[in-house]
Design a protein around this motif. Structure first.
Motif, PDB file in Angstrom:
ATOM      1  N   SER A  44       8.002 -33.088 -34.930  1.00 57.71           N
ATOM      2  CA  SER A  44       8.377 -33.813 -36.145  1.00 57.71           C
ATOM      3  C   SER A  44       8.470 -35.296 -35.830  1.00 57.71           C
ATOM      4  CB  SER A  44       9.705 -33.298 -36.721  1.00 57.71           C
ATOM      5  OG  SER A  44      10.746 -33.439 -35.781  1.00 57.71           O
ATOM      6  N   GLU A  45       8.186 -36.109 -36.846  1.00 60.34           N
ATOM      7  CA  GLU A  45       8.216 -37.561 -36.704  1.00 60.34           C
ATOM      8  C   GLU A  45       8.970 -38.171 -37.876  1.00 60.34           C
ATOM      9  OE1 GLU A  45       4.145 -38.742 -36.534  1.00 60.34           O
ATOM     10  OE2 GLU A  45       3.856 -38.053 -34.461  1.00 60.34           O
ATOM     11  N   GLY A  46       9.569 -39.318 -37.648  1.00 61.48           N
ATOM     12  CA  GLY A  46      10.286 -40.004 -38.709  1.00 61.48           C
ATOM     13  C   GLY A  46       9.337 -40.607 -39.723  1.00 61.48           C
ATOM     14  N   ALA A  47       9.669 -40.427 -40.993  1.00 62.75           N
ATOM     15  CA  ALA A  47       8.925 -41.045 -42.100  1.00 62.75           C
ATOM     16  C   ALA A  47       9.963 -41.560 -43.081  1.00 62.75           C
ATOM     17  CB  ALA A  47       7.979 -40.049 -42.771  1.00 62.75           C
ATOM     18  N   GLY A  48      10.351 -42.812 -42.911  1.00 60.10           N
ATOM     19  CA  GLY A  48      11.456 -43.343 -43.705  1.00 60.10           C
ATOM     20  C   GLY A  48      12.750 -42.710 -43.245  1.00 60.10           C
ATOM     21  N   LEU A  49      13.466 -42.086 -44.171  1.00 65.33           N
ATOM     22  CA  LEU A  49      14.733 -41.452 -43.841  1.00 65.33           C
ATOM     23  C   LEU A  49      14.573 -39.975 -43.511  1.00 65.33           C
ATOM     24  CD1 LEU A  49      16.979 -43.052 -46.632  1.00 65.33           C
ATOM     25  CD2 LEU A  49      16.752 -43.765 -44.242  1.00 65.33           C
ATOM     26  N   ARG A  50      13.332 -39.477 -43.553  1.00 66.92           N
ATOM     27  CA  ARG A  50      13.112 -38.048 -43.344  1.00 66.92           C
ATOM     28  C   ARG A  50      12.351 -37.786 -42.050  1.00 66.92           C
ATOM     29  NH1 ARG A  50       9.546 -35.991 -47.160  1.00 66.92           N
ATOM     30  NH2 ARG A  50       8.675 -38.082 -47.355  1.00 66.92           N
ATOM     31  N   GLN A  51      12.436 -36.544 -41.604  1.00 66.01           N
ATOM     32  CA  GLN A  51      11.628 -36.068 -40.495  1.00 66.01           C
ATOM     33  C   GLN A  51      10.518 -35.199 -41.071  1.00 66.01           C
ATOM     34  OE1 GLN A  51      11.922 -36.406 -36.834  1.00 66.01           O
ATOM     35  NE2 GLN A  51      12.952 -38.221 -37.640  1.00 66.01           N
ATOM     36  N   VAL A  52       9.283 -35.501 -40.696  1.00 67.62           N
ATOM     37  CA  VAL A  52       8.122 -34.797 -41.232  1.00 67.62           C
ATOM     38  C   VAL A  52       7.461 -33.975 -40.128  1.00 67.62           C
ATOM     39  CG1 VAL A  52       5.833 -35.096 -42.251  1.00 67.62           C
ATOM     40  CG2 VAL A  52       7.715 -36.553 -42.986  1.00 67.62           C
ATOM     41  N   PRO A  53       7.177 -32.688 -40.359  1.00 65.96           N
ATOM     42  CA  PRO A  53       6.469 -31.871 -39.369  1.00 65.96           C
ATOM     43  C   PRO A  53       5.045 -32.391 -39.162  1.00 65.96           C
ATOM     44  CG  PRO A  53       7.528 -30.503 -41.031  1.00 65.96           C
ATOM     45  CD  PRO A  53       7.589 -31.901 -41.534  1.00 65.96           C
ATOM     46  N   VAL A  54       4.614 -32.432 -37.902  1.00 60.57           N
ATOM     47  CA  VAL A  54       3.289 -32.942 -37.539  1.00 60.57           C
ATOM     48  C   VAL A  54       2.661 -31.995 -36.525  1.00 60.57           C
ATOM     49  CG1 VAL A  54       1.999 -34.896 -36.584  1.00 60.57           C
ATOM     50  CG2 VAL A  54       4.055 -35.317 -37.924  1.00 60.57           C
ATOM     51  N   ILE A  55       1.339 -31.795 -36.645  1.00 60.70           N
ATOM     52  CA  ILE A  55       0.584 -30.956 -35.712  1.00 60.70           C
ATOM     53  C   ILE A  55      -0.192 -31.847 -34.745  1.00 60.70           C
ATOM     54  CG2 ILE A  55      -1.192 -29.180 -35.477  1.00 60.70           C
ATOM     55  CD1 ILE A  55      -0.584 -28.329 -38.341  1.00 60.70           C
ATOM     56  N   TYR A  56      -0.122 -31.508 -33.459  1.00 56.16           N
ATOM     57  CA  TYR A  56      -0.880 -32.196 -32.417  1.00 56.16           C
ATOM     58  C   TYR A  56      -1.677 -31.177 -31.612  1.00 56.16           C
ATOM     59  CZ  TYR A  56       1.507 -36.753 -32.732  1.00 56.16           C
ATOM     60  OH  TYR A  56       1.976 -37.975 -33.146  1.00 56.16           O
ATOM     61  N   SER A  57      -2.721 -31.648 -30.947  1.00 55.08           N
ATOM     62  CA  SER A  57      -3.357 -30.890 -29.880  1.00 55.08           C
ATOM     63  C   SER A  57      -3.210 -31.682 -28.594  1.00 55.08           C
ATOM     64  CB  SER A  57      -4.843 -30.638 -30.182  1.00 55.08           C
ATOM     65  OG  SER A  57      -5.574 -31.855 -30.114  1.00 55.08           O
ATOM     66  N   ILE A  58      -3.216 -30.965 -27.462  1.00 54.40           N
ATOM     67  CA  ILE A  58      -3.036 -31.615 -26.172  1.00 54.40           C
ATOM     68  C   ILE A  58      -3.648 -30.746 -25.090  1.00 54.40           C
ATOM     69  CG2 ILE A  58      -0.791 -30.540 -25.707  1.00 54.40           C
ATOM     70  CD1 ILE A  58       0.130 -33.166 -24.440  1.00 54.40           C
ATOM     71  N   GLY A  59      -4.186 -31.362 -24.057  1.00 52.04           N
ATOM     72  CA  GLY A  59      -4.634 -30.610 -22.898  1.00 52.04           C
ATOM     73  C   GLY A  59      -3.438 -30.145 -22.092  1.00 52.04           C
ATOM     74  N   ASP A  60      -3.571 -29.026 -21.395  1.00 51.56           N
ATOM     75  CA  ASP A  60      -2.406 -28.523 -20.665  1.00 51.56           C
ATOM     76  C   ASP A  60      -2.131 -29.292 -19.376  1.00 51.56           C
ATOM     77  OD1 ASP A  60      -4.260 -27.510 -18.883  1.00 51.56           O
ATOM     78  OD2 ASP A  60      -3.929 -25.411 -19.394  1.00 51.56           O
ATOM     79  N   ASP A  61      -2.921 -30.373 -19.147  1.00 51.40           N
ATOM     80  CA  ASP A  61      -2.587 -31.313 -18.090  1.00 51.40           C
ATOM     81  C   ASP A  61      -1.757 -32.477 -18.622  1.00 51.40           C
ATOM     82  OD1 ASP A  61      -4.483 -32.578 -19.598  1.00 51.40           O
ATOM     83  OD2 ASP A  61      -5.859 -33.005 -17.943  1.00 51.40           O
ATOM     84  N   GLY A  62      -1.394 -32.396 -19.925  1.00 55.29           N
ATOM     85  CA  GLY A  62      -0.596 -33.444 -20.541  1.00 55.29           C
ATOM     86  C   GLY A  62      -1.413 -34.605 -21.069  1.00 55.29           C
ATOM     87  N   ARG A  63      -2.756 -34.514 -21.001  1.00 54.55           N
ATOM     88  CA  ARG A  63      -3.616 -35.598 -21.473  1.00 54.55           C
ATOM     89  C   ARG A  63      -4.331 -35.185 -22.755  1.00 54.55           C
ATOM     90  NH1 ARG A  63      -3.814 -35.714 -15.834  1.00 54.55           N
ATOM     91  NH2 ARG A  63      -3.284 -37.748 -14.953  1.00 54.55           N
ATOM     92  N   ARG A  64      -5.079 -36.134 -23.300  1.00 48.02           N
ATOM     93  CA  ARG A  64      -5.915 -35.913 -24.486  1.00 48.02           C
ATOM     94  C   ARG A  64      -5.079 -35.435 -25.676  1.00 48.02           C
ATOM     95  NH1 ARG A  64      -7.823 -33.379 -20.341  1.00 48.02           N
ATOM     96  NH2 ARG A  64      -7.687 -31.294 -21.235  1.00 48.02           N
TER      97      ARG A  64
END
Length: 759
Positions: free
Chosen positions: A263-283
């Protein structure tokens, strides 16, 4: 296509990997059991369990022959579709077993299990039988295990207590501060983080959209899991470092990419966000946000989810076999978005958390809603009968005391169930359920209708001032301006003694019902208010005010109440005694407590007021601060000395309590006295001490589920439910005292502390 059609609650449909069967739970037999049906709906529905418990988390083996499930008895079972036999695979006497998943070769089951330290760790159990083995080694809670498709790695979420995840507690396990970790199950020939090693396959970014994609990986034969048990702890690495933690995740079929929700801040609210990531912590690549962008909302949370604020607004992540499309639920809808979960995907190359650009890199695709029409016939009387039984059953298996406080729970069902056929609406049903639950004589219980019951309700705002009718002047006079309220602004220019002349141009006279001018049905959010220092329009001024909700007004009143009592303590003690109030047993109150303890270090004694506190769960943290003793003195040159630890308070202390001190606000004074920290003053507490949860019925109505009993550490292990903590010094505030602003309990607390410091 509709697969089942009956008045029971059929839920948790789980497809077998071969797509031929669907397993689900249902209460059609009068108990919750597991059933299997052909995925095309042809043929009979088969009941495969016969045990009186609540089942959860159905998980098929990769060959579609075995089905794992968990129960409220804190046990993990496996059902064999061929032999039609069920056997227990694991159990726990310390807490729950959850999140069972199969290894790709079907030979291991991974799950989280609470141990003697009340921490949850990840275990692996051989499917053919044998000793389970722990694979995580940390006192912070580890949950949600997932195997990589190539069987070489095991992922999990760890909720660090250092960053708000709350690792301990048995049935807790994760939320705010949880991050994704990976364990290499096999020995490693190369440093997985060395991208400069040409022989290191794991550290080489895959080309976007081709080559090592999930489609190619999905067509590879299943590899047997070969586990090197030595060095598992050493081969455990953290993948994500998200400020708000990770709520859920899904490994891709390429065995290198993860999709996760934060989740990320959007004004006064927290908004759910989807990410992808490599399992080495990159990309790390930002895929989508709730509502389509950072300004979107969360929507309703589903079963096991939450609202939008914590990431629960996005749930049930599922990738297609080729890894190119992600499907997920958000609010009441299903959405899809194109992703490249097969080979990196072109985000910033830095390690997650090390480079802000990594978190801002866009995925470049737009989500779309999957539209469909599903019509369901609802027979209200049958639904209400099912809801009654479901509420009765969830209390049977979740109430902390298996003996139901000595009451026959089967007898309760027999007594109240015949009334259900005469119910006219769900409100009457809730009344009957609550009467039945009331027979147990327990707190933290009750049933309530679900969300939507107050949709479109008219609300009333507040100006943040108190008004008193001045009959002689024919106007309302300002009797108080709340500090930090909407009128406590330089440009509003209002003060005590001024008059309210008009609201939005409508004259307001003494006796006028001005509240209707502040209802939510007005056109504009801001209100144009006219004030004057005299009860006439001549010389009046106008100010645009942003009115507050009644909840915000209530908070302003509370802060005034605390300010008045702090002033009373200062006056009664000649400045020698400090005062603080604990509003609730929650995180903001803990932060405020720590701050105010520091502010009162120069006081000779301290009143800790926790009257009207409805509870929460911070009594351990409060007592850990107060139990500290001074062990050293710091004496900097040229300044006053100070004791260590800096976070403690070492003078005499008194806790104020009353009949509205409830739940965790009863555990606090009980612990305060048990640890010999001081005396308590006031009246007995409420006697409502149970750790509770919540369960959703089929229409969204809820039943509170008190699952944890709390007992004193005395020789009898006295149950704190229906107990009421007795004060050291009993003092009542009468109704007349309350009306006249007299606080006898506060006065008694100050008098006791002055006596202790010899004043």
């Amino acid at each position: 296509m509709q697969i089942t059609d009956n008045p029971a609650r059929d839920r948790e449909p789980t497809y077998s990997p071969d797509g031929k069967q669907i397993a689900f739970t249902s209460d059609r037999s009068g108990r919750e059991e597991i059933y299997i049906v052909a995925s095309d709906g042809v043929g009979d529905v088969t009941k495969v369990t016969d045990q009186d418990s609540i089942k959860d988390t159905l998980s098929w083996s990769p060959d579609s022959k075995l089905l794992a499930f968990e129960t409220t008895e804190d046990k993990l079972y496996v059902y064999d579709t061929a032999s039609k036999q069920t056997r227990m695979a694991a159990s726990s006497s310390k807490g729950d077993i959850s999140g069972a998943v199969w290894s790709p070769d079907g030979k291991w089951i991974a799950y989280s299990k609470t141990d003697a330290s009340r921490s949850s760790n990840i275990y692996l159990a051989p499917v053919e039988g044998g000793q389970e083995r722990v694979v995580t080694f940390d006192s912070d809670g580890s949950r949600q295990p997932r195997f990589s498709a190539d069987s070489k790695k095991l992922y999990f979420r760890r909720a660090s207590s250092a960053n708000g995840g709350g690792g301990r507690g048995g049935r807790g396990g994760g939320g705010g501060g949880a991050q994704i970790y990976v364990i290499a199950l096999e020995k490693q020939d190369h440093d997985p983080e060395d991208t400069g090693d040409p022989d290191n396959e794991d550290a080489t970014p895959a080309p976007a959209g081709r080559g090592r994609g999930a489609n190619a990986a999905a067509n590879q034969p299943v590899k047997e899991a070969v586990i090197d048990w030595d060095g598992l702890k050493r081969r455990t690495r953290e993948i994500t470092r998200m400020p708000s933690g990770v709520q859920s995740y899904l490994p891709a079929a390429d065995s290198r990419t993860l999709i996760f929700v934060t989740s990320e801040g959007a004004g006064l609210r927290q908004v759910p966000v989807i990410y992808s990531i490599g399992d080495d912590g990159r990309r790390q690549v930002r895929v989508a946000a709730a509502g389509g962008d950072a300004a979107g909302g969360g929507g309703r949370g589903g079963r096991g989810g939450g609202g939008g604020g914590g990431g629960g607004g996005i749930r049930n992540l599922n990738l297609t076999r080729d890894g190119r499309t992600l499907f997920y639920e958000e609010g009441g809808g299903v959405y899809s978005i194109a992703v490249n979960a097969g080979g990196g995907g072109g985000g910033a190359a830095g390690r997650a958390g090390d480079n802000a650009a990594a978190g801002n890199a866009g995925g470049g695709a737009a989500r779309r809603q999957v539209t469909f029409t599903a019509k369901v016939r609802v027979a209200k009387q049958a639904e209400w009968a099912e809801m009654f039984d479901d509420a009765w059953r969830t209390m049977k298996f979740h109430f902390y005391d298996p003996n139901m406080h000595g009451y026959s729970w089967d007898g309760a069902r027999s007594k109240y169930q015949p009334l259900v056929e005469f119910v006219a609406d769900k409100y009457e049903l809730m009344n009957i359920i609550n009467e039945m639950i009331g027979e147990i004589n327990a707190s933290h219980t009750g049933a309530a209708v679900g969300p939507g019951a107050r949709e479109n309700a008219v609300t009333t705002s507040h100006l943040g001032i108190e008004l008193q009718s001045d009959e002689s002047a024919g106007r309302y006079k300002v009797s108080y301006v709340y500090e930090d309220g909407p009128c406590d602004k330089d440009w509003v220019k209002v003060k005590t003694g001024d008059y309210l002349i008009a609201i939005d141009g409508t004259p307001v006279l003494a006796g006028t019902n001005y509240w209707k001018l502040l209802s939510s049905e007005r056109l504009n959010r801001r209100v144009l208010v006219t004030f004057n220092s005299k009860p006439s329009e001549d010389g009046a001024w106008k100010s645009r005010i942003d009115p507050i909700t009644m909840a915000e007004y209530s908070q302003l009143r509370y802060e005034r109440w605390v300010k008045d009592r702090r002033a009373d303590v200062d006056r009664l003690s000649g400045g020698k005694v400090g005062y603080l109030h604990i509003q609730a047993m929650d995180q903001p109150s803990l932060v405020k407590f720590e701050k105010e303890i520091h502010e009162n270090r120069d006081k000779k004694a301290l009143v800790i007021d926790q009257r009207w506190n409805g509870g929460g769960n911070i009594e351990q943290e409060l007592l850990a601060i107060l139990v500290q003793k001074e062990y050293e003195i710091w004496r900097p040159r040229g300044s006053d000395e100070d004791g260590r630890p800096f976070a403690g308070y070492f003078g005499p202390k008194v806790v104020l309590q009353n009949w509205r001190s409830a739940s965790n606000a009863e555990m606090f004074p009980a612990g305060f006295m048990a640890l010999g920290l001081g005396k308590t003053v006031g009246t007995p507490t409420m006697g409502a001490v149970i750790g509770t949860g919540s369960y959703s019925l089929i229409d969204g109505s809820t039943v509170r589920t008190p699952q944890v009993g709390v007992y004193l550490a005395d020789s009898k292990h006295t149950n704190m439910e229906n107990y009421g903590v007795q004060p050291t010094i009993r003092v009542e505030n009468s109704p007349e005292d309350n009306l006249n602003g007299k606080d006898r309990q506060l006065e008694a607390a100050v008098a006791e502390l002055l006596k202790e410091i010899g004043q």
